[in-house]
Design an enzyme around this catalytic site. Structure first.
Site, PDB file in Angstrom:
ATOM      1  N   ASP A 180      48.817  92.172  94.666  1.00  0.00           N
ATOM      2  CA  ASP A 180      49.699  91.646  93.629  1.00  0.00           C
ATOM      3  C   ASP A 180      51.010  91.154  94.240  1.00  0.00           C
ATOM      4  O   ASP A 180      51.360  91.498  95.378  1.00  0.00           O
ATOM      5  CB  ASP A 180      49.965  92.752  92.597  1.00  0.00           C
ATOM      6  N   ASP A 185      48.013  87.534  83.015  1.00  0.00           N
ATOM      7  CA  ASP A 185      48.252  88.831  82.385  1.00  0.00           C
ATOM      8  C   ASP A 185      48.029  88.758  80.885  1.00  0.00           C
ATOM      9  O   ASP A 185      47.940  89.791  80.217  1.00  0.00           O
ATOM     10  CB  ASP A 185      49.693  89.292  82.644  1.00  0.00           C
TER      11      ASP A 185
HETATM   12  C1  GLA Z   1      51.041  92.730  87.355  1.00  0.00           C
HETATM   13  C2  GLA Z   1      49.583  92.356  87.300  1.00  0.00           C
HETATM   14  C3  GLA Z   1      48.871  93.284  86.340  1.00  0.00           C
HETATM   15  C4  GLA Z   1      49.045  94.712  86.802  1.00  0.00           C
HETATM   16  C5  GLA Z   1      50.516  95.047  86.946  1.00  0.00           C
HETATM   17  C6  GLA Z   1      50.714  96.385  87.609  1.00  0.00           C
HETATM   18  O1  GLA Z   1      51.676  92.473  86.138  1.00  0.00           O
HETATM   19  O2  GLA Z   1      49.423  91.013  86.948  1.00  0.00           O
HETATM   20  O3  GLA Z   1      47.508  92.960  86.259  1.00  0.00           O
HETATM   21  O4  GLA Z   1      48.383  94.888  88.031  1.00  0.00           O
HETATM   22  O5  GLA Z   1      51.205  94.071  87.729  1.00  0.00           O
HETATM   23  O6  GLA Z   1      52.040  96.718  87.726  1.00  0.00           O
END
Ligand code: GLA
Length: 715
Positions: free
Chosen positions: A467, A537
Site C-alpha cells: 500500500d 477504496d
Molecule cells: C488503504 C487501502 C485499504 C486498506 C487501508 C489500510 O486505504 O486502500 O484497502 O488497506 O489502507 O489502512
C-alpha cells in the site's frame, strides 16, 4: 513492403537517398526518416500500407511560415530544446558552461533482434558537447504497439543537467481535429472517463504527487474529432510505464500539427548527469487501431498479459481472495482472523489476506507505520499460528504492508527522523498522520529490504498487498549531494522498482498487489512487479462498474481486484449479493464482507457464485474483453469476455434502473466465430456466432441494480 503479415522493422532509402525506417506491426505501421538536415522526421502512423513508397518522404513537408524555422514546425521525433523551436521539447539540458541549448545530429542506427521484440536504436550526438542520445523503438508487432524510450549519455568530463527528459513524442496525422480521451478522478472515484476536443494550445495531464495518482492516469486515447466508438474508428492510444511524477502534453498548433509528448514530469525535476553516466527514461507504449476504443484496449490488455505482467504468474490464474479490512480494520487478532478464515474457506476462497493493523502499535492510523514487527498484544505467538491455521483450511496466506511510510508515533521515526522527505525550515505536513520515507536513500532501501526479506523468509506468505497511502509534500533531502536535490522524485521510483525486483527475485512464490488508497498507483511501470491493482477504496458496485469501464480502457481485467462487500455506507445502496458478485467477477475476484453475519442462504449463494467464477475465470482473466454497453450512455452496462481459445464466452450484464416499464434489451455480442454454434449454458438455445453478433441476445432484467451472467460454449 511485403504482402505477408509478419511484422518487422524495415530500413530502406527514399528515392532522394534519405534513410527511412518503417515499423510494421500486423495491421499498423509507423514510419520516419532523416531529412536533409539530419533531423529525424516522423512520416506516418496508421494502417499498414503496401509499398515502401506509400509511407512518403522524410521531409519537413510543411509550408514555410514567417517567424519559424523549418525544424520548428516539422514533425521531429524527439525534439531537443535549442535554436528556433517551440514545440514541447523531449529533452532540455544545461551544460556546465551555462549553455542551455542542445543540437542533436544523427549519428547511426542499428536494428537489434531483441529477446522478445525487434528494436531499432537511432543514435544522436550533440554538435559540440559530449551528449549522446539513443532513441529506442521496440516493435511489438502482434500487439500493434511501439515501445519508445530514450537513453541520454554524458561522455565528457563535466556534469550535464537534464531538465526535461520525456520518453517520446508521438505525431498524429496532420491537418485534422482530434478528440482526446483521458482518465481522471480522485480517491474513491478513480478512472472516470473524460473527453475534450484538442484545442489550439496544450492540454496537460499530469501527476505532481510523487505517485501515479488517482487524479489522472498516464493513458491517452485520441480519435478523429470524436468519430471513434467502441467498435469503429481510428484511435491512437498509449500508456506510460512510470509510477512517479509524469506528464502527457497534447499539443495542437495552427500549422495543422497535433502531437502527444509524455514522460517524467519536468516540474521540480533536474537530473545531474555526471561524467560517464547515462539516464534512461521510462517506456512509453502506444498504438493505432482502425477498430475503435474496444480494440485499442484489447491490444493493451494482451500486451500486459504477454509482456508486462510478472512472467512467473502470467499464465496462472489469480486466486479468489478474502480480505478482512472493512470488517476488522485495525482490530486484527488471531481469533477474529481465524473466524473469518473458517468462513472464507467454506466459500471456496483460496487466499486469505490480513490487512493493516498486525504490526507495531497500530490501533488506528495515527501510529505504528515503520515498526514492522508483529504486535504481540494481538498475536502473542507471532503470525505463524494464524498462517498455519489458514493453510490447514486449504488457503494460502497474504499480508498488508506500507513500506514507504512512517508515522511520527513510531520507533522508526524516533530513530530516523531524517529518513523522510522534508525541508528543515518547513513543517513536515502529515497526511493520514503519515510521512513519506526517502526511498532514494540506500539506508532506507536496505531497511525495507531487510524487514521484507525477514517477513517473507520466515513465514509462509504467498501474497503481499503493498500500500501507499499519501501523496508527497515538502520533497526535501537536506543530505542530498549538491545539485541533486530535485532527483528525489525519480530516485524514489527507481528505489521502489529496485526493491520490487529484488523481492520478486528472492521470493518467487510471492504475488504482489499495488494499492495506493485504491487506484493511486496503477500504471505499466508497477505492473511489471505486481499481479494486480486494488482499483478503489470505494466498494460500491455501481460506482465500480463506471470505474471499471475507465480502468479497462487501459488495463487488463486480470489485474483488477475488487471485493464483494457488504452494502457500502458511502452510497447507502444495497444491491443484491448477485449484483455485487457479478460486478466483482469482471476481474480478479475478492471478498471483503463480514462473513460472520451472512445467513446460511447468503453463504450458499456466495458459494455458488465463487464456484461459477472458478469456471469462467480463465475466460475473464486470460480472454478478450468487449465492452458491450456503458452506464455513461444509459442504464445498462455489459462486459463480454471471449476465452483465449475462442471456445467460450461470458457476458456480465447490469441494469442500474428499469425505466418506463421496459425490462428487455438486445445485446449484440462481439468477437465470436461467425460460423460456430454456441449454446447458452442453462438454456436449450443454440445460436450461430453470426446471429449472436448481428441479432444479439435479448436480456430481460427488471427493477433496480439487477444483473445476470450468460455463459456460452461452442458446440
Ligand atoms: C488503504 C487501502 C485499504 C486498506 C487501508 C489500510 O486505504 O486502500 O484497502 O488497506 O489502507 O489502512
Amino acid at each position: 513492403m511485403s504482402d505477408n503479415i509478419h511484422s518487422a522493422i524495415v530500413a530502406s532509402t527514399s528515392p532522394a537517398g534519405q534513410a527511412i525506417w518503417v515499423l510494421e506491426g500486423e495491421r499498423t505501421a509507423y514510419a520516419f526518416g532523416l531529412d536533409r538536415f539530419g533531423c529525424l522526421q516522423h512520416m506516418y502512423w496508421g494502417p499498414r500500407l503496401r509499398a515502401a513508397s506509400d509511407y512518403g518522404e522524410p521531409s519537413p513537408a510543411l509550408e514555410r511560415f514567417a517567424h519559424e524555422r523549418v525544424a520548428g514546425v516539422s514533425q521531429e521525433e524527439y525534439p531537443a530544446w535549442g535554436d528556433i523551436k517551440y514545440l514541447e521539447p523531449c529533452l532540455k539540458v544545461a551544460f556546465a558552461d551555462g549553455v542551455r541549448s542542445a543540437m542533436l545530429r544523427y549519428a547511426k542506427a542499428a536494428i537489434l533482434a531483441g529477446d522478445e521484440a525487434p528494436e531499432l536504436v537511432i543514435s544522436f550526438a550533440d554538435d559540440h558537447y559530449p551528449l549522446l542520445v539513443d532513441l529506442h523503438y521496440r516493435l511489438w508487432g502482434e500487439h500493434d504497439l511501439i515501445e519508445r524510450f530514450a537513453v541520454i549519455r554524458n561522455t565528457g568530463n563535466e556534469p550535464i543537467n537534464l531538465e526535461q527528459t520525456l520518453s517520446a513524442l508521438w505525431h498524429l496525422p496532420l491537418d485534422e481535429t482530434y478528440r482526446l480521451r483521458t482518465l481522471g478522478g480522485r480517491w474513491g472515484g478513480e478512472f472516470q472517463i473524460s473527453e475534450v476536443l484538442a484545442p489550439l494550445g496544450k492540454q496537460i495531464i499530469e501527476s505532481r504527487r510523487g505517485i501515479t495518482s488517482a487524479h489522472a492516469n498516464p493513458w491517452f486515447g485520441i480519435d478523429r474529432n470524436g468519430s471513434a466508438s467502441e467498435t469503429h474508428g481510428d484511435v491512437w492510444f498509449g500508456a506510460l510505464a512510470y509510477s512517479g511524477n509524469w506528464k502527457l502534453v497534447v499539443e495542437r498548433n495552427a500549422y495543422g500539427q497535433t502531437m502527444i509528448a509524455g514522460g517524467i514530469h519536468d516540474f521540480d525535476h533536474t537530473w545531474k548527469l555526471d561524467a560517464g553516466e547515462s539516464f534512461t527514461t521510462p517506456s512509453f507504449v502506444a498504438g493505432f487501431t482502425a477498430e475503435g476504443y474496444g480494440d485499442a484496449s484489447r491490444l493493451l490488455h494482451r500486451f500486459q498479459l504477454d509482456v508486462v505482467m510478472p512472467r512467473s504468474t502470467a499464465n496462472t490464474l489469480l486466486p479468489v481472495l478474502y480480505n478482512s479490512w472493512y470488517v476488522t480494520e485495525f482490530d486484527v487478532n488471531f481469533e477474529n482472523q481465524a473466524a473469518a478464515a473458517r468462513k472464507a474457506a467454506d466459500l471456496g476462497i483460496e487466499l486469505f489476506v490480513m490487512d493493516d493493523g498486525w504490526f507495531g502499535v497500530r490501533d488506528d492510523d495515527t501510529s505504528g507505520l515503520g515498526d514492522w514487527t508483529v504486535d504481540k498484544r494481538k498475536f502473542p505467538n507471532g503470525l505463524t499460528p494464524l498462517i498455519d491455521y489458514v493453510n490447514s483450511l486449504g488457503m494460502e496466506f497474504g499480508i498488508w504492508v506500507e513500506p514507504e511510510m512512517v508515522n511520527i508515533q513510531s520507533d522508526l521515526y524516533a530513530r530516523h527522523p531524517d529518513w523522510i522527505y522534508h525541508f528543515p525550515t518547513r513543517p513536515r505536513s502529515e497526511s493520514r498522520h503519515q510521512l513519506v520515507l526517502n526511498f532514494g536513500r540506500a539506508d532506507v532501501q536496505a531497511f525495507v529490504l531487510d524487514f521484507m526479506h525477514e517477513l517473507l523468509s520466515n513465514h509462509n506468505i504467498r501474497f503481499v498487498k503493498w500500500d501507499m497511502n499519501r501523496s508527497f509534500s515538502e520533497p526535501g533531502y537536506p543530505d542530498a549531494e549538491d545539485g541533486r536535490e530535485r532527483e528525489v522524485w525519480v530516485r524514489h521510483v527507481q528505489g521502489l522498482y529496485r526493491i520490487f525486483a529484488e523481492l520478486r527475485e528472492a521470493h518467487p512464490q510471492v504475488m504482489f498487489e499495488s494499492c495506493s488508497s485504491g487506484g493511486g498507483r496503477v500504471d505499466l511501470g508497477i505492473l511489471r512487479y505486481v499481479e494486480d491493482f486494488w482499483m478503489s477504496d470505494n466498494v460500491d458496485p455501481l460506482d465500480n462498474l463506471l470505474m471499471y469501464e475507465g480502468y479497462s480502457m487501459a488495463y487488463a481485467p486480470k489485474a483488477k481486484m475488487m471485493w464483494v462487500n457488504d452494502p457500502f455506507h458511502w452510497t447507502n445502496r444495497a444491491p443484491s449479493l448477485t449484483f455485487r458478485f457479478h460486478q466483482a467477477m469482471t476481474g480478479a475476484l475478492g471478498v471483503g464482507a463480514n462473513l460472520l453475519r451472512w445467513s446460511a442462504e447468503e453463504m450458499t449463494e456466495a458459494r455458488e457464485h465463487i464456484a461459477m467464477y472458478k469456471r469462467i475465470r480463465p475466460i475473464v482473466q486470460h480472454g478478450r474483453l468487449y465492452r458491450l454497453a456503458s452506464l455513461r450512455e444509459g442504464d445498462w452496462a455489459a462486459f463480454q469476455y471471449v476465452g483465449a481459445d475462442d471456445k467460450e464466452t461470458v457476458v456480465l450484464v447490469f441494469l442500474q434502473a428499469s425505466r418506463f416499464g421496459a425490462s428487455r434489451r438486445w445485446l449484440r455480442l462481439q468477437g465470436l466465430a461467425p460460423d460456430a454454434q454456441y449454446r447458452i449454458e442453462g438454456a436449450e438455445t443454440v445460436l450461430s456466432g453470426a446471429a449472436l453478433m448481428a441479432r444479439g441476445v435479448q436480456i430481460e432484467l427488471r427493477g433496480d441494480l439487477q444483473s445476470t451472467l450468460l455463459h456460452l460454449k461452442q458446440i
